[in-house]
Scaffold this motif. Structure first.
Motif, PDB file in Angstrom:
ATOM      1  N   PRO A 228      40.431  35.250  81.107  1.00  0.00           N
ATOM      2  CA  PRO A 228      40.992  35.572  82.431  1.00  0.00           C
ATOM      3  C   PRO A 228      40.197  36.653  83.159  1.00  0.00           C
ATOM      4  CG  PRO A 228      42.749  35.348  80.815  1.00  0.00           C
ATOM      5  CD  PRO A 228      41.458  35.341  80.053  1.00  0.00           C
ATOM      6  N   VAL A 229      39.701  37.638  82.430  1.00  0.00           N
ATOM      7  CA  VAL A 229      38.873  38.682  83.039  1.00  0.00           C
ATOM      8  C   VAL A 229      37.562  38.076  83.540  1.00  0.00           C
ATOM      9  CG1 VAL A 229      37.600  40.819  82.591  1.00  0.00           C
ATOM     10  CG2 VAL A 229      39.907  40.506  81.663  1.00  0.00           C
ATOM     11  N   ALA A 230      36.960  37.211  82.728  1.00  0.00           N
ATOM     12  CA  ALA A 230      35.725  36.543  83.139  1.00  0.00           C
ATOM     13  C   ALA A 230      35.959  35.707  84.389  1.00  0.00           C
ATOM     14  CB  ALA A 230      35.198  35.675  82.001  1.00  0.00           C
ATOM     15  N   ALA A 231      37.065  34.954  84.413  1.00  0.00           N
ATOM     16  CA  ALA A 231      37.364  34.112  85.570  1.00  0.00           C
ATOM     17  C   ALA A 231      37.540  34.956  86.831  1.00  0.00           C
ATOM     18  CB  ALA A 231      38.619  33.288  85.299  1.00  0.00           C
ATOM     19  N   GLU A 232      38.236  36.053  86.711  1.00  0.00           N
ATOM     20  CA  GLU A 232      38.452  36.931  87.857  1.00  0.00           C
ATOM     21  C   GLU A 232      37.135  37.517  88.364  1.00  0.00           C
ATOM     22  OE1 GLU A 232      41.023  40.952  89.039  1.00  0.00           O
ATOM     23  OE2 GLU A 232      41.196  40.067  87.040  1.00  0.00           O
ATOM     24  N   ALA A 233      36.219  37.804  87.443  1.00  0.00           N
ATOM     25  CA  ALA A 233      34.927  38.382  87.818  1.00  0.00           C
ATOM     26  C   ALA A 233      33.913  37.333  88.252  1.00  0.00           C
ATOM     27  CB  ALA A 233      34.368  39.181  86.640  1.00  0.00           C
ATOM     28  N   GLY A 234      34.237  36.060  88.051  1.00  0.00           N
ATOM     29  CA  GLY A 234      33.300  35.000  88.397  1.00  0.00           C
ATOM     30  C   GLY A 234      32.258  34.729  87.345  1.00  0.00           C
ATOM     31  N   VAL A 235      32.589  35.041  86.089  1.00  0.00           N
ATOM     32  CA  VAL A 235      31.675  34.832  84.967  1.00  0.00           C
ATOM     33  C   VAL A 235      32.132  33.624  84.159  1.00  0.00           C
ATOM     34  CG1 VAL A 235      30.863  35.788  82.770  1.00  0.00           C
ATOM     35  CG2 VAL A 235      30.988  37.246  84.796  1.00  0.00           C
ATOM     36  N   ASN A 236      31.186  32.806  83.725  1.00  0.00           N
ATOM     37  CA  ASN A 236      31.470  31.692  82.826  1.00  0.00           C
ATOM     38  C   ASN A 236      31.053  32.059  81.412  1.00  0.00           C
ATOM     39  OD1 ASN A 236      32.583  29.786  84.639  1.00  0.00           O
ATOM     40  ND2 ASN A 236      30.528  29.278  85.385  1.00  0.00           N
ATOM     41  N   LEU A 237      32.024  32.085  80.501  1.00  0.00           N
ATOM     42  CA  LEU A 237      31.739  32.265  79.081  1.00  0.00           C
ATOM     43  C   LEU A 237      31.420  30.919  78.472  1.00  0.00           C
ATOM     44  CD1 LEU A 237      34.704  34.660  78.266  1.00  0.00           C
ATOM     45  CD2 LEU A 237      32.293  35.260  78.048  1.00  0.00           C
ATOM     46  N   CYS A 238      30.491  30.892  77.512  1.00  0.00           N
ATOM     47  CA  CYS A 238      30.153  29.615  76.889  1.00  0.00           C
ATOM     48  C   CYS A 238      29.832  29.844  75.415  1.00  0.00           C
ATOM     49  CB  CYS A 238      29.005  28.919  77.606  1.00  0.00           C
ATOM     50  SG  CYS A 238      27.653  29.965  78.175  1.00  0.00           S
ATOM     51  N   ILE A 239      30.675  29.298  74.556  1.00  0.00           N
ATOM     52  CA  ILE A 239      30.536  29.512  73.118  1.00  0.00           C
ATOM     53  C   ILE A 239      29.460  28.607  72.539  1.00  0.00           C
ATOM     54  CG2 ILE A 239      32.294  27.808  72.423  1.00  0.00           C
ATOM     55  CD1 ILE A 239      33.186  29.949  70.311  1.00  0.00           C
ATOM     56  N   HIS A 240      28.672  29.168  71.636  1.00  0.00           N
ATOM     57  CA  HIS A 240      27.642  28.397  70.940  1.00  0.00           C
ATOM     58  C   HIS A 240      28.251  27.791  69.679  1.00  0.00           C
ATOM     59  CE1 HIS A 240      24.069  27.381  68.624  1.00  0.00           C
ATOM     60  NE2 HIS A 240      23.339  27.537  69.732  1.00  0.00           N
ATOM     61  N   PRO A 241      27.967  26.522  69.396  1.00  0.00           N
ATOM     62  CA  PRO A 241      28.504  25.902  68.181  1.00  0.00           C
ATOM     63  C   PRO A 241      27.939  26.541  66.913  1.00  0.00           C
ATOM     64  CG  PRO A 241      27.642  24.250  69.708  1.00  0.00           C
ATOM     65  CD  PRO A 241      27.186  25.580  70.209  1.00  0.00           C
ATOM     66  N   ASP A 242      28.619  26.288  65.810  1.00  0.00           N
ATOM     67  CA  ASP A 242      28.181  26.784  64.508  1.00  0.00           C
ATOM     68  C   ASP A 242      26.843  26.145  64.128  1.00  0.00           C
ATOM     69  OD1 ASP A 242      30.651  28.111  64.301  1.00  0.00           O
ATOM     70  OD2 ASP A 242      31.600  26.326  63.464  1.00  0.00           O
ATOM     71  N   ASP A 243      26.016  26.922  63.424  1.00  0.00           N
ATOM     72  CA  ASP A 243      24.679  26.446  63.066  1.00  0.00           C
ATOM     73  C   ASP A 243      24.333  26.924  61.657  1.00  0.00           C
ATOM     74  OD1 ASP A 243      22.116  25.496  63.037  1.00  0.00           O
ATOM     75  OD2 ASP A 243      21.336  26.876  64.546  1.00  0.00           O
ATOM     76  N   PRO A 244      24.367  25.997  60.662  1.00  0.00           N
ATOM     77  CA  PRO A 244      24.769  24.598  60.768  1.00  0.00           C
ATOM     78  C   PRO A 244      26.284  24.445  60.895  1.00  0.00           C
ATOM     79  CG  PRO A 244      24.127  25.114  58.512  1.00  0.00           C
ATOM     80  CD  PRO A 244      23.835  26.332  59.321  1.00  0.00           C
ATOM     81  N   PRO A 245      26.726  23.280  61.361  1.00  0.00           N
ATOM     82  CA  PRO A 245      28.141  23.092  61.682  1.00  0.00           C
ATOM     83  C   PRO A 245      28.987  22.682  60.475  1.00  0.00           C
ATOM     84  CG  PRO A 245      26.920  21.155  62.323  1.00  0.00           C
ATOM     85  CD  PRO A 245      25.906  22.130  61.764  1.00  0.00           C
ATOM     86  N   ARG A 246      29.038  23.566  59.491  1.00  0.00           N
ATOM     87  CA  ARG A 246      29.887  23.327  58.315  1.00  0.00           C
ATOM     88  C   ARG A 246      30.080  24.666  57.599  1.00  0.00           C
ATOM     89  NH1 ARG A 246      25.065  20.525  57.061  1.00  0.00           N
ATOM     90  NH2 ARG A 246      26.180  18.606  57.533  1.00  0.00           N
ATOM     91  N   PRO A 247      31.123  24.799  56.781  1.00  0.00           N
ATOM     92  CA  PRO A 247      31.366  26.074  56.082  1.00  0.00           C
ATOM     93  C   PRO A 247      30.224  26.435  55.146  1.00  0.00           C
ATOM     94  CG  PRO A 247      33.332  24.691  56.051  1.00  0.00           C
ATOM     95  CD  PRO A 247      32.211  23.832  56.561  1.00  0.00           C
ATOM     96  N   LEU A 248      29.920  27.743  55.096  1.00  0.00           N
ATOM     97  CA  LEU A 248      28.907  28.275  54.199  1.00  0.00           C
ATOM     98  C   LEU A 248      29.444  29.520  53.522  1.00  0.00           C
ATOM     99  CD1 LEU A 248      25.699  28.160  56.465  1.00  0.00           C
ATOM    100  CD2 LEU A 248      26.331  26.510  54.702  1.00  0.00           C
ATOM    101  N   LEU A 249      29.059  29.732  52.271  1.00  0.00           N
ATOM    102  CA  LEU A 249      29.375  30.969  51.544  1.00  0.00           C
ATOM    103  C   LEU A 249      30.876  31.245  51.486  1.00  0.00           C
ATOM    104  CD1 LEU A 249      26.575  33.085  53.235  1.00  0.00           C
ATOM    105  CD2 LEU A 249      26.547  32.307  50.852  1.00  0.00           C
ATOM    106  N   GLY A 250      31.664  30.184  51.524  1.00  0.00           N
ATOM    107  CA  GLY A 250      33.110  30.359  51.503  1.00  0.00           C
ATOM    108  C   GLY A 250      33.694  30.798  52.826  1.00  0.00           C
ATOM    109  N   LEU A 251      32.857  30.889  53.867  1.00  0.00           N
ATOM    110  CA  LEU A 251      33.317  31.302  55.190  1.00  0.00           C
ATOM    111  C   LEU A 251      33.690  30.079  56.019  1.00  0.00           C
ATOM    112  CD1 LEU A 251      30.498  33.891  55.985  1.00  0.00           C
ATOM    113  CD2 LEU A 251      32.851  34.417  55.325  1.00  0.00           C
TER     114      LEU A 251
END
Length: 421
Positions: A228-251
């Protein structure tokens, strides 16, 4: 129209200069204030200094501008949902406001625990002699089981993988063991820091009670606070996908699939809650339909990383392929991006030129022999080759679509048949 062509620049110490980036044909720069500790506010003076630095490279030449922040890092206390997250979230909000005040409107981030990305080989030799990044599941198991010796790691590998990893470890030289450990323990891109085995295990231990559900809840809480803060300020947030896209090290990893992205978009239904569409990361998984995902998430895609990976016999293994090769149908992907840009232009909504950067180029030509040390995947010539190929592909698609539209408009329209009296 076309995508806004950019390259990532790691700041004044990056051996790939701003003029290198401009001569590659870019007008946008993707960068970040890597010198500021994670969790601290990005002050206006520091942002303006980076803007000035990018602009100062122009001289009498065509202009460059800071187009995208990559990344504004999310503090680990936010990912872990600790009480201290409130302070770091407020700092994040202020950084977004400050970036907006300076005219920067696109901010990439990720929510991967501890590690930003993972590879097991930074100089995998390709058939043409160039060098690429590679990930091998068995080698990662060697690190986890035999170098790190993470408690409980056996549960995350099949018995045959564990056995093969231990046998490989017994055959490895001390230099090879050290090299593998150093590769996995690399810090954030752009950072000169790396983990030690002791500090790394300590960071993993702090996630002992955080599973898939908890990490998702922490991500959704974070985006619900900051979008909501980003939208009010006119900023677009964009999340980067996981790399690689699967669980590692129990995380856990919670931004790996179309379903993950759909849940995140629904958790905060604002356009400012968007996606960095990385075809390399998402394309590692054969169950991700990339062209379809662009159609379905088009309005939320604020930034694009174009690269492709190639899965091996064990599909958990992959390497960075040439930009128009590999497992990603780059023609179909770029076509959908072009169509999304045209849709935005017709609707008058959103950025009609989506920022794009060619990601993870091969080390090749003079970059193999010059002794120049660049960040893994970010040598100049490999990215230049990728950008040139992608630029030509986009232009060909745009021209083809325009010709199809002209042909349709030139077709004679059927006339109404005469009606009998």
């Amino acid at each position: 129209m076309g995508m806004l062509q950019t390259m990532r620049w790691f700041g004044p110490k990056d051996p790939v200069s701003l003029m290198d980036i401009r001569q590659a044909g870019c007008t946008g720069v993707v960068t970040a204030l890597h010198q500021i500790p994670v969790g601290a506010v990005w002050e206006i003076a520091d942002i303006e200094e980076r803007i000035r630095l990018v602009g100062a490279a122009n001289g009498t030449y065509s202009s460059l501008h800071w187009a995208v922040v990559e990344s504004l890092p999310v503090h680990e206390d936010i990912k872990k949902g600790r009480p201290t997250r409130a302070r770091y979230i407020e700092n994040y909000k202020q950084s977004l406001r400050n970036l907006a005040a300076c005219g920067i409107r696109t901010v990439c981030y990720n929510f991967m625990p501890v590690l930003d990305w993972s590879r097991t080989n930074l100089s995998y030799e390709m058939p043409d002699g160039s060098r690429a990044l590679r990930f091998v599941w068995e080698d990662f198991a060697v690190f986890d089981l035999c170098i790190l010796k993470r408690p409980g790691a056996e549960a995350h590998y099949e018995p045959e993988t564990s056995e093969a990893a231990r046998k490989k470890f017994e055959r490895m030289s001390a230099e090879a063991v050290t090299e593998l450990g150093n590769i996995v323990l690399l810090g954030l891109p752009g950072s000169e820091e790396s983990f030690t085995l002791t500090t790394f295990q300590g960071l993993l231990d702090e996630y002992g009670s955080i599973g898939d559900r908890e990490l998702r809840e922490n991500l959704y809480y974070f985006i619900g606070e900051v979008a909501p803060v980003a939208a009010e300020a006119g900023v677009n947030l964009c999340i980067h996908p996981d790399d690689p896209p699967r669980p590692l090290l129990g995380l856990p990893r919670v931004v790996s699939t179309e379903a993950d992205l759909a849940q995140l978009m629904a958790a905060c239904d604002l356009r400012a809650n968007g996606i960095t569409f990385c075809t390399g990361s998402l394309g590692i998984r054969p169950d991700n339909d990339l062209p379809g995902m662009i159609r379905r998430f088009g309005d939320r895609i604020h930034f694009v990383h174009l690269r492709t990976t190639k899965r091996e016999a064990d599909p958990r293994n992959f390497y960075e392929a040439d930009h128009l090769a590999g497992d990603v149908d780059m023609f179909a992907v770029v076509k959908e991006i072009v169509l999304e840009q045209q849709r935005r232009e017709r609707a008058g909504v959103g950025e009609t030129s989506i920022p794009m950067r060619p990601d993870h180029g091969h080390q090749m030509l003079d970059d193999l022999n010059s002794g120049k040390r660049t960040y893994p995947g970010y040598s100049a010539i490999g990215r230049l080759r990728g950008l040139a190929e992608l630029r030509g592909l986009e232009l060909g698609i745009e021209r083809s679509l325009a010709e199809q539209a002209r042909n349709r408009s030139a077709e004679p329209r059927p006339t109404a048949s005469a009606q009998p009296f």
